[in-house]
Design a protein around this motif. Structure first.
Motif, PDB file in Angstrom:
ATOM      1  N   SER B 165       0.920  -1.124  -0.007  1.00  0.00           N
ATOM      2  CA  SER B 165       0.066   0.088   0.037  1.00  0.00           C
ATOM      3  C   SER B 165       0.961   1.085   0.077  1.00  0.00           C
ATOM      4  N   ALA B 166       1.857   1.165   0.604  1.00  0.00           N
ATOM      5  CA  ALA B 166       2.736   2.532   0.499  1.00  0.00           C
ATOM      6  C   ALA B 166       3.541   2.425  -0.762  1.00  0.00           C
ATOM      7  N   LYS B 167       3.709   1.397  -1.296  1.00  0.00           N
ATOM      8  CA  LYS B 167       4.339   1.375  -2.628  1.00  0.00           C
ATOM      9  C   LYS B 167       3.150   1.947  -3.637  1.00  0.00           C
ATOM     10  N   ASP B 168       2.081   1.396  -3.641  1.00  0.00           N
ATOM     11  CA  ASP B 168       1.125   2.072  -4.377  1.00  0.00           C
ATOM     12  C   ASP B 168       1.041   3.510  -4.316  1.00  0.00           C
ATOM     13  N   TYR B 169       1.172   4.145  -3.074  1.00  0.00           N
ATOM     14  CA  TYR B 169       0.991   5.458  -2.866  1.00  0.00           C
ATOM     15  C   TYR B 169       2.035   5.996  -3.619  1.00  0.00           C
ATOM     16  N   LEU B 170       3.309   5.788  -3.500  1.00  0.00           N
ATOM     17  CA  LEU B 170       4.501   6.305  -4.018  1.00  0.00           C
ATOM     18  C   LEU B 170       4.277   6.411  -5.339  1.00  0.00           C
ATOM     19  N   VAL B 171       3.947   5.222  -6.085  1.00  0.00           N
ATOM     20  CA  VAL B 171       3.733   5.116  -7.563  1.00  0.00           C
ATOM     21  C   VAL B 171       2.688   5.985  -8.205  1.00  0.00           C
ATOM     22  N   ASN B 172       1.611   6.408  -7.229  1.00  0.00           N
ATOM     23  CA  ASN B 172       0.725   7.391  -7.606  1.00  0.00           C
ATOM     24  C   ASN B 172       1.101   8.731  -7.468  1.00  0.00           C
ATOM     25  N   LEU B 173       2.579   8.992  -6.559  1.00  0.00           N
ATOM     26  CA  LEU B 173       2.996  10.195  -6.757  1.00  0.00           C
ATOM     27  C   LEU B 173       3.882  10.310  -7.688  1.00  0.00           C
ATOM     28  N   GLY B 174       4.041   9.516  -8.471  1.00  0.00           N
ATOM     29  CA  GLY B 174       4.770   9.542  -9.652  1.00  0.00           C
ATOM     30  C   GLY B 174       6.176   9.104  -9.843  1.00  0.00           C
ATOM     31  N   ILE B 175       6.490   8.054  -8.804  1.00  0.00           N
ATOM     32  CA  ILE B 175       7.674   7.106  -8.442  1.00  0.00           C
ATOM     33  C   ILE B 175       7.553   5.787  -9.503  1.00  0.00           C
ATOM     34  N   ALA B 176       8.359   5.777 -10.242  1.00  0.00           N
ATOM     35  CA  ALA B 176       8.239   4.256 -11.346  1.00  0.00           C
ATOM     36  C   ALA B 176       8.296   3.263 -10.242  1.00  0.00           C
ATOM     37  N   PRO B 177       7.372   2.487 -10.744  1.00  0.00           N
ATOM     38  CA  PRO B 177       7.095   1.135  -9.845  1.00  0.00           C
ATOM     39  C   PRO B 177       8.404   0.289  -9.882  1.00  0.00           C
ATOM     40  N   ASP B 178       9.371   0.309 -10.915  1.00  0.00           N
ATOM     41  CA  ASP B 178      10.319  -0.465 -10.918  1.00  0.00           C
ATOM     42  C   ASP B 178      11.664   0.118 -10.078  1.00  0.00           C
ATOM     43  N   ARG B 179      11.379   1.124  -9.429  1.00  0.00           N
ATOM     44  CA  ARG B 179      12.257   1.617  -8.587  1.00  0.00           C
ATOM     45  C   ARG B 179      11.944   0.940  -7.051  1.00  0.00           C
ATOM     46  N   ILE B 180      10.780   0.446  -6.664  1.00  0.00           N
ATOM     47  CA  ILE B 180      10.572   0.004  -5.573  1.00  0.00           C
ATOM     48  C   ILE B 180      10.079  -1.412  -5.523  1.00  0.00           C
ATOM     49  N   SER B 181      10.822  -2.122  -4.598  1.00  0.00           N
ATOM     50  CA  SER B 181      10.413  -3.688  -4.494  1.00  0.00           C
ATOM     51  C   SER B 181       9.887  -3.656  -2.942  1.00  0.00           C
ATOM     52  N   VAL B 182       9.364  -4.574  -2.758  1.00  0.00           N
ATOM     53  CA  VAL B 182       8.604  -4.785  -1.489  1.00  0.00           C
ATOM     54  C   VAL B 182       9.193  -6.386  -0.954  1.00  0.00           C
ATOM     55  N   ILE B 183       9.105  -6.273   0.438  1.00  0.00           N
ATOM     56  CA  ILE B 183       9.268  -7.496   0.984  1.00  0.00           C
ATOM     57  C   ILE B 183       8.670  -7.598   2.600  1.00  0.00           C
ATOM     58  N   SER B 184       8.154  -8.649   2.920  1.00  0.00           N
ATOM     59  CA  SER B 184       7.445  -8.724   4.223  1.00  0.00           C
ATOM     60  C   SER B 184       8.290  -9.574   5.148  1.00  0.00           C
ATOM     61  N   TYR B 185       8.450  -9.133   6.316  1.00  0.00           N
ATOM     62  CA  TYR B 185       8.993  -9.938   7.513  1.00  0.00           C
ATOM     63  C   TYR B 185       8.173 -10.362   8.504  1.00  0.00           C
ATOM     64  N   GLY B 186       6.719 -10.002   8.071  1.00  0.00           N
ATOM     65  CA  GLY B 186       5.854 -10.482   9.058  1.00  0.00           C
ATOM     66  C   GLY B 186       5.987  -9.890  10.714  1.00  0.00           C
ATOM     67  N   GLU B 187       6.149 -11.025  11.469  1.00  0.00           N
ATOM     68  CA  GLU B 187       6.519  -9.942  12.980  1.00  0.00           C
ATOM     69  C   GLU B 187       7.957 -10.771  13.374  1.00  0.00           C
ATOM     70  N   GLU B 188       8.524 -10.941  12.330  1.00  0.00           N
ATOM     71  CA  GLU B 188       9.997 -11.433  12.599  1.00  0.00           C
ATOM     72  C   GLU B 188      11.241 -10.735  12.877  1.00  0.00           C
ATOM     73  N   LYS B 189      10.736  -9.359  12.622  1.00  0.00           N
ATOM     74  CA  LYS B 189      11.990  -8.195  12.879  1.00  0.00           C
ATOM     75  C   LYS B 189      11.444  -7.043  13.433  1.00  0.00           C
ATOM     76  N   PRO B 190      10.888  -7.299  14.862  1.00  0.00           N
ATOM     77  CA  PRO B 190      10.525  -6.231  15.563  1.00  0.00           C
ATOM     78  C   PRO B 190      11.794  -5.188  16.059  1.00  0.00           C
ATOM     79  N   VAL B 191      11.368  -3.737  15.930  1.00  0.00           N
ATOM     80  CA  VAL B 191      12.400  -2.860  16.457  1.00  0.00           C
ATOM     81  C   VAL B 191      12.553  -2.664  17.797  1.00  0.00           C
ATOM     82  N   ASP B 192      11.045  -3.038  18.384  1.00  0.00           N
ATOM     83  CA  ASP B 192      11.114  -2.882  19.831  1.00  0.00           C
ATOM     84  C   ASP B 192      10.547  -4.416  20.369  1.00  0.00           C
TER      85      ASP B 192
END
Lengths: 260, 212, 410
Positions: B165-192
């Protein structure tokens, strides 16, 4: 020191540097060449052999017996079945005196030799045990009679004069029912929620269980076994039917504890 | 002479470390270094770490150059072997390429079991989009994360949905989709690592990481 | 109930009318359990080893006690009339061990089974568990699960690695060692292979690994998520979650990773596929109606219907190997609790209450459920009977341990 062999020996520091570089190179090679050692548990299958089942008749002779508590303990329970000479202890005070058939009742494997090992203790145990059973039996008998009376009153059916043991509602059927119920209560075990087993029991004129044939197993092996045990147990001390052979179809099931 | 030798040692050592660092970077993308930095040494660690120790130990034996030599590896050794510091190291190579821009890519946060972009989130994303527009060569990876409360299997997908959803928003703002990749870490990489709402709200986030 | 009424009416009305045709109803209350007595373990030959005897006795007590069918006592405290007697004997010779175990029915006065096991002394527990399995097989017709292993993910210096341990927590062994995130292990029906999800190459990809040889293949590495691989009951297929087509959907792939079918097609999240024991249906999690709930579909993706209606967040379903129940985790205030429900949506029952409990997985015989719980601090692996009784901690490490899964016996 370094001055003396400037060209050949790079000094300890240099050697370390070279060593480090070499180690690093090997390390990187392993890392990126997927040459890392991988943990591999060893497979050591247990080789197990099915034992040739020796003709072992009784639990007591199964293995080098643990000497101490075993002997006196285990014989106690099956005592009623033991073909022991003093049958007096085993009489059923509540029931009519029919001691004759008692001795060698059902248990086909009644050759329980170990039972004779410690007669003194066993006998005492057996007597206490029998007293308890007798008491229970008396209670059960009373309960049963009250029940029968209530039922008869409710159905406005009077007793059946001249009833034969083969007829439902007659005294002997209720007696069998009560004995089996007591035995099943003791042996009750089940894995499924409400198993139901149907079987035909035939009791010979001598009071022995001549045949116990399961016509419909419950599908719950644990329950089936419990029933078999209960019948065996009860069959060890039954009065003979008043009129020759007794044959009946039985339904075994666990009693629902409370309406749910 | 001695100085030259110690110089070489330091040079070789630092060089080697850099090589190692760069090599790792090629395999896994930058932010990945957190897990990858360990990934690399975990097994070779037995090989590499003792070496570092050796390196440090003998150094003091020739007394003169010791101080400097000993310090450098001592400071660097933990970097290569310890996880949390990987981030610190990562800034160095990042500095070469994207410089302070990286610092301006803002992490955005979400509500529980949601991938909806709040007004705040959208503001942050707009700023990130400006940064991306200012450095057209830069590629990023959006890493979706969740808090520990949800089911981790479901969160794996939820994290991806957040990143997308963040990527889609950036693309809507004119960023080329191929500049953005996505990955999910689920709950495996908490900062806190905490177990309260304060921690959870920090963990329900999209991280923006410069790829390559 | 109806049956009971019928029986009563039969009993009341028929006696005397058609003699010999009626049933005599023997209904006994369920009070307590039959006793199973453990005789002290003796030596077959050679010197006595109290340690071996003690370990065997503790092991049988644990296994058979957990089974819940018997009242397990050690000889000495036995009440007279215990129907079942288990005897064991051992011979220790250097590093090799022989164990003989026998089970007797003391009422029927017969031997039910007898086995001899031989192997290294290190295999003591495995031999004991094997006989526990055998005891259950003889008494119930279905083998016990005690020789199965439990795979789980645990935190090691900040990473998650897959470990394997005995069902009772003994002998933890490390399977992965890549310093990345490794999660969601699932055993093949043979118990000798696992699939798991790993980030070791950056992306969450699916790997299949033979446990003994260590041979491994990356079988699914499409863009996006490749996770939650689950072997079909016959081991020929794997259901998994991929997001290569836009969002998380459920796919079937072959053992070597070839895509066989796409099962879900919704813009929603579809995850956590789990097979019915006949392999004809799958239960899974979807938030297509807003919140994650359980759904059941045929294994070709058709015939989808909603399973759970209670609760607003139901996840991680697992179908019992007996087919009669589906265990899952529901989010409640304060965390998750484990529930079980019939596949037709009836009898939704809560099984756990303390702490937060997640990731239910059945033992291969369907008698137990293994799960992760935070009831004593860090997440650890627990097990319980299918009805929620006998909840017992099994993992011994500091943890946090999660994602347990129970293999068939080895």
């Amino acid at each position: 020191m370094t001055q003396r062999f400037p060209n050949r020996y790079p000094g300890p520091g240099g050697m370390f540097a070279i060593s480090f570089v070499l180690h690093l190179a090997v390390g990187l090679l392993m890392l990126f060449g997927d040459l890392l050692p991988i943990f591999q548990p060893q497979e050591q299958p247990v080789t197990y052999v099915d034992m040739v089942t020796l003709p072992v008749a009784s639990p007591q002779s199964g293995m080098p017996a643990p000497a101490t508590p075993e002997a006196p303990r285990t014989p106690a329970p099956p005592a009623p079945a033991a073909p022991k000479p003093p049958p007096a202890a085993m009489a059923l005070p509540a029931s009519k005196p029919t001691p004759t058939s008692k001795g060698k009742t059902a248990a086909p494997s009644a050759n329980a030799k170990p039972q004779q090992t410690a007669p003194g203790e066993t006998q005492e145990d057996a007597r206490a045990f029998n007293d308890r059973i007798a008491k229970l039996e008396r209670q059960a008998e009373d309960r049963r009679q009250a029940e029968v009376m209530a039922r008869l009153r409710k159905t406005a059916r009077t007793g059946m004069p001249g009833a034969r043991g083969t007829q439902a509602g007659s005294d002997y059927a209720s007696y069998i029912q009560s004995r089996l119920k007591d035995a099943l209560t003791r042996e009750m075990a089940k894995e499924t929620r409400s198993p139901l087993l149907i079987a035909i029991i035939t009791i010979g004129a001598d009071g022995k269980v001549a045949e116990f044939r399961v016509t419909k197993p419950s599908g719950d092996r644990v329950f089936d076994d419990a029933v078999t045990r209960a019948v065996t147990l009860a069959g060890r001390s039954l009065k003979p039917p008043p009129s020759g052979q007794f044959r009946y179809e039985l339904r075994f099931r666990p009693e629902e504890v409370t309406a749910k | 002479m001695r100085n030259r030798i110690t110089g070489t040692i330091v040079f070789v050592f630092v060089g080697a470390l850099l090589c190692g660092g760069c090599a790792k970077k090629e395999v896994v993308k930058p932010e990945e270094t957190a897990p990858a930095a360990q990934a690399a040494p975990v097994t070779p660690a037995p090989a590499e770490q003792p070496k570092a120790a050796e390196q440090v130990k003998p150094a003091p034996r020739p007394p003169e150059p010791a101080p400097q030599v000993a310090e450098t590896p001592a400071a660097e050794a933990p970097v290569s072997s310890e996880a949390p510091k990987a981030g610190a190291r990562e800034q160095a190579p990042a500095g070469e390429a994207a410089g302070e821009m990286r610092m301006d890519l803002k992490t955005v946060y979400f509500a529980f079991d949601s991938s909806e972009l709040s007004a705040e989130t959208r503001d942050a994303l707009s700023k990130n989009a400006e940064v991306l527009k200012m450095s057209p060569g830069m590629k990023i990876r959006i890493e979706g994360n969740c808090d520990e409360r949800g089911s981790d299997e479901y969160n794996m997908a939820l994290g991806e949905r957040r990143a997308k959803s963040a990527k889609d928003y950036l693309v809507n703002l004119g960023i080329a989709p191929d500049r953005i990749s996505v990955i999910s870490y689920g709950e495996e990489k908490p900062v806190d690592q905490g177990h309260d709402e304060a921690a959870w709200s920090k963990n329900r986030r999209d991280d923006f990481v410069i790829a390559k | 109930m109806i049956k009971k009424l019928l029986l009563i009416s039969i009993l009341l009305l028929l006696p005397g009318l058609c003699s010999g045709q009626t049933y005599l109803d023997i209904a006994a209350p369920v009070s307590g359990k039959p006793q199973l007595v453990l005789a002290p373990s003796t030596t077959l030959s050679g010197p006595a080893s109290p340690e071996v005897a003690k370990e065997l006795s503790e092991l049988f007590s644990l296994d058979l006690g957990l089974a819940g069918l018997f009242d397990v006592t050690t000889a000495g405290q036995a009440a007279p009339g215990a129907p079942l007697l288990l005897k064991s004997a051992y011979a220790v010779n250097g590093n090799s061990l022989v164990i003989e175990c026998r089970l007797f029915d003391q009422v029927l006065n017969r031997e039910l089974t007898a086995k001899r096991y031989s192997g290294s002394i290190k295999e003591l527990r495995r031999m004991g568990h094997a006989f526990s399995d055998e005891v259950l097989r003889v008494l119930t017709g279905q083998k016990g699960p005690f020789t199965g292993k439990i795979a789980y993910a645990t935190k090691v210096s900040g990473n998650k690695e897959i470990f394997v341990m005995d069902y009772d927590g003994f002998h933890p062994q490390r399977l992965t060692n890549n310093g990345s995130i490794n999660i969601n292990p699932d055993f093949s029906p043979s118990g000798r292979e696992i699939v798991y999800t790993s980030y070791k190459k950056g992306n969450p990809d699916l790997y299949r690994r033979e446990i003994y040889t260590g041979a491994e293949a990356r079988i699914s590495a499409r863009p996006g998520i490749n996770a939650q691989g689950t072997f079909s009951p016959d081991g020929s297929k794997i259901a998994e979650v991929m997001s290569k087509d836009g969002n998380a959907e459920i796919y079937l792939i072959s053992r070597d990773g070839r895509e066989l079918a796409r099962l879900t097609r919704t813009p929603a999240i579809d995850v956590s596929p789990a097979w019915s024991p006949d392999g004809k249906r799958l239960v899974f999690v979807s938030d297509r109606l807003g919140k994650p709930q359980l759904f059941i579909m045929d294994s070709d993706g058709g015939n989808v219907r909603r399973l759970t209606t209670e609760g607003s967040y139901n996840v991680t379903p697992r179908w019992s190997p007996k087919g009669d129940r589906i265990a899952y985790a529901r989010q409640v205030p304060g965390g998750f609790q484990i529930f079980a429900i019939n596949p037709d949506g009836t009898q939704d029952t809560q099984l756990t209450t303390s702490g937060s409990n997640e990731h239910p997985r059945w033992s291969p015989d369907g008698r137990f459920i293994v799960f992760s719980s935070t009831r004593n601090g860090a997440e650890a692996i627990y097990l319980m009977r299918a009805d929620g009784s006998a909840q017992t901690r099994i993992s011994r490490g500091r943890g946090p341990d999660s994602h347990p899964t129970w293999s068939n016996g080895w």
